[in-house]
Design a protein around this motif. Structure first.
Motif, PDB file in Angstrom:
ATOM      1  N   ASP A  53      -4.900  86.574  38.526  1.00 25.26           N
ATOM      2  CA  ASP A  53      -6.317  86.617  38.329  1.00 25.26           C
ATOM      3  C   ASP A  53      -6.803  85.840  37.593  1.00 25.26           C
ATOM      4  O   ASP A  53      -6.775  85.520  35.742  1.00 25.26           O
ATOM      5  CB  ASP A  53      -6.897  87.728  37.445  1.00 25.26           C
ATOM      6  N   SER A  55     -10.116  83.563  35.964  1.00 26.27           N
ATOM      7  CA  SER A  55     -11.133  84.221  35.306  1.00 26.27           C
ATOM      8  C   SER A  55     -11.613  83.393  34.594  1.00 26.27           C
ATOM      9  O   SER A  55     -11.339  82.256  33.704  1.00 26.27           O
ATOM     10  CB  SER A  55     -10.915  85.541  34.519  1.00 26.27           C
ATOM     11  N   CYS A  59     -17.840  83.542  33.305  1.00 25.96           N
ATOM     12  CA  CYS A  59     -18.120  84.249  34.863  1.00 25.96           C
ATOM     13  C   CYS A  59     -18.365  85.407  34.750  1.00 25.96           C
ATOM     14  O   CYS A  59     -17.360  86.287  34.867  1.00 25.96           O
ATOM     15  CB  CYS A  59     -16.185  83.730  35.549  1.00 25.96           C
ATOM     16  N   CYS A  62     -16.422  87.699  37.423  1.00 24.63           N
ATOM     17  CA  CYS A  62     -15.308  88.541  37.055  1.00 24.63           C
ATOM     18  C   CYS A  62     -15.125  88.614  36.952  1.00 24.63           C
ATOM     19  O   CYS A  62     -13.735  89.419  36.447  1.00 24.63           O
ATOM     20  CB  CYS A  62     -14.554  86.535  36.076  1.00 24.63           C
ATOM     21  N   SER A  66     -11.560  91.458  37.870  1.00 23.61           N
ATOM     22  CA  SER A  66     -10.619  92.016  36.715  1.00 23.61           C
ATOM     23  C   SER A  66     -10.332  93.402  37.233  1.00 23.61           C
ATOM     24  O   SER A  66      -9.280  93.763  36.603  1.00 23.61           O
ATOM     25  CB  SER A  66     -11.595  91.747  35.486  1.00 23.61           C
ATOM     26  N   LEU A 124     -14.602  80.367  40.653  1.00 22.77           N
ATOM     27  CA  LEU A 124     -14.377  81.841  40.087  1.00 22.77           C
ATOM     28  C   LEU A 124     -15.259  82.555  40.749  1.00 22.77           C
ATOM     29  O   LEU A 124     -16.397  82.989  40.824  1.00 22.77           O
ATOM     30  CB  LEU A 124     -14.150  81.334  38.527  1.00 22.77           C
ATOM     31  N   PRO A 125     -14.131  83.900  40.797  1.00 21.38           N
ATOM     32  CA  PRO A 125     -12.894  84.855  40.810  1.00 21.38           C
ATOM     33  C   PRO A 125     -12.225  84.278  42.239  1.00 21.38           C
ATOM     34  O   PRO A 125     -12.925  83.972  43.250  1.00 21.38           O
ATOM     35  CB  PRO A 125     -13.527  86.482  40.351  1.00 21.38           C
TER      36      PRO A 125
END
Length: 290
Positions: A53, A55, A59, A62, A66, A124-125
């Motif tokens: 992941d 991250s 961000c 993000c 997650s 991102l993500p």
């Protein structure tokens, strides 16, 4: 069925009490061939999956990604290994002044920076599921992670990866471990072994676009990459072929970086990747405290 017994493997392990190493590969880096570790595990004969992941604590989209990773982790448990990699200066670099405790932690690592550059990550993500192409891409949005994980889990594995004879010395801050790669079938092609150090449950700042104001002071950062025992792309463990039944073992001694806050929350993640395709063929996690 998650496990099945390969009688010939267990018979060999029982007779010798330690790994068989035929034509072991001595890497040019930190690993050394080890034949002394006698800790024995059941063979894991299906593929586990590594979810990386990518991250950053600045961000703001993000945290939602997650959460997808954590939901998948709760579903698949030991079949899925999640690692959070903080990358890209716009999202992961700390903000000055660095003495006010606000977004002043640097979770970035040399390995994470290398991966971001080599995989040409620009936003991102995003995530990689065993670095295997899914729908034509190795980098996937969180909406595709579940399907990509399900596409791999349960497949027969050509190899097992084990982390044996683990020890941590709190006085020297040093980890010792032996990584084994056991061929369940004949394996062709060059493969490297990589070992991550991760730390779980780090409390720090995080942006989250879903709330107002978007700053979270006590966000729980999970499975954060903190270092690599043997570099971003590791050590060669299979060069050409490894015959079914053969085992390569590499022993490592590693001092934890000073950025680690709670060693009891740390884990080692070992995986074997095909050097041509970058696909992770097998992965295992060993926590410092089970």
């Amino acid at each position: 069925m998650r496990y099945f017994i390969l009688v010939s493997f267990f018979a060999v392990l029982t007779m010798v009490g330690c790994d068989i190493v035929k034509e072991p590969i001595v890497p040019g880096g930190s690993g050394l061939v080890d034949t002394t570790c006698t800790e024995v595990f059941p063979l894991y004969t299906t593929r586990r999956v590594l979810l990386e992941d990518f991250s950053g604590f600045r961000c703001n989209n993000c945290p939602a990604a997650s959460e997808v990773a954590h939901e998948l982790d709760s579903i698949y448990t030991e079949e899925l290994v999640v690692v959070g990699l903080h990358v890209l200066g716009n999202f992961a670099a700390p903000i000055a002044p660095f003495d006010d405790g606000v977004f002043d932690t640097d979770f970035r690592t040399d390995a994470g920076n290398t991966y971001a550059q080599d995989f040409q990550i620009s936003f991102l993500p995003v995530g990689a599921v065993s670095r295997r192409e899914y729908s034509g891409s190795q980098l996937l949005s969180e909406g595709a992670w579940g399907a990509a994980v399900a596409d791999i889990i349960g497949q027969p594995a050509d190899m097992d990866v084990q982390l044996a004879c683990f020890s941590y010395n709190a006085t020297t801050n040093q980890v010792n471990v032996t990584a084994r790669v056991i061929a369940l079938n004949d394996v062709a092609g060059d493969h490297n072994l990589v070992i991550y150090l991760t730390e779980d449950h780090i409390t720090d700042w995080q942006l989250d676009a879903r709330i107002s104001p978007p700053e979270i002071e006590d966000y729980d950062h999970r499975h954060v990459l903190r270092g690599n025992l043997n570099g971003p792309y590791g050590d060669p463990v299979i060069t050409g072929t490894l015959a079914a039944g053969d085992t390569t073992s590499l022993s490592f001694a590693y001092t934890l970086p000073p950025t680690v806050l709670q060693p009891n929350n740390c884990a080692l993640v070992a995986y074997v990747a095909n050097t041509a395709t970058k696909e992770v063929m097998q992965v295992v996690e060993r926590k410092f405290v089970p």
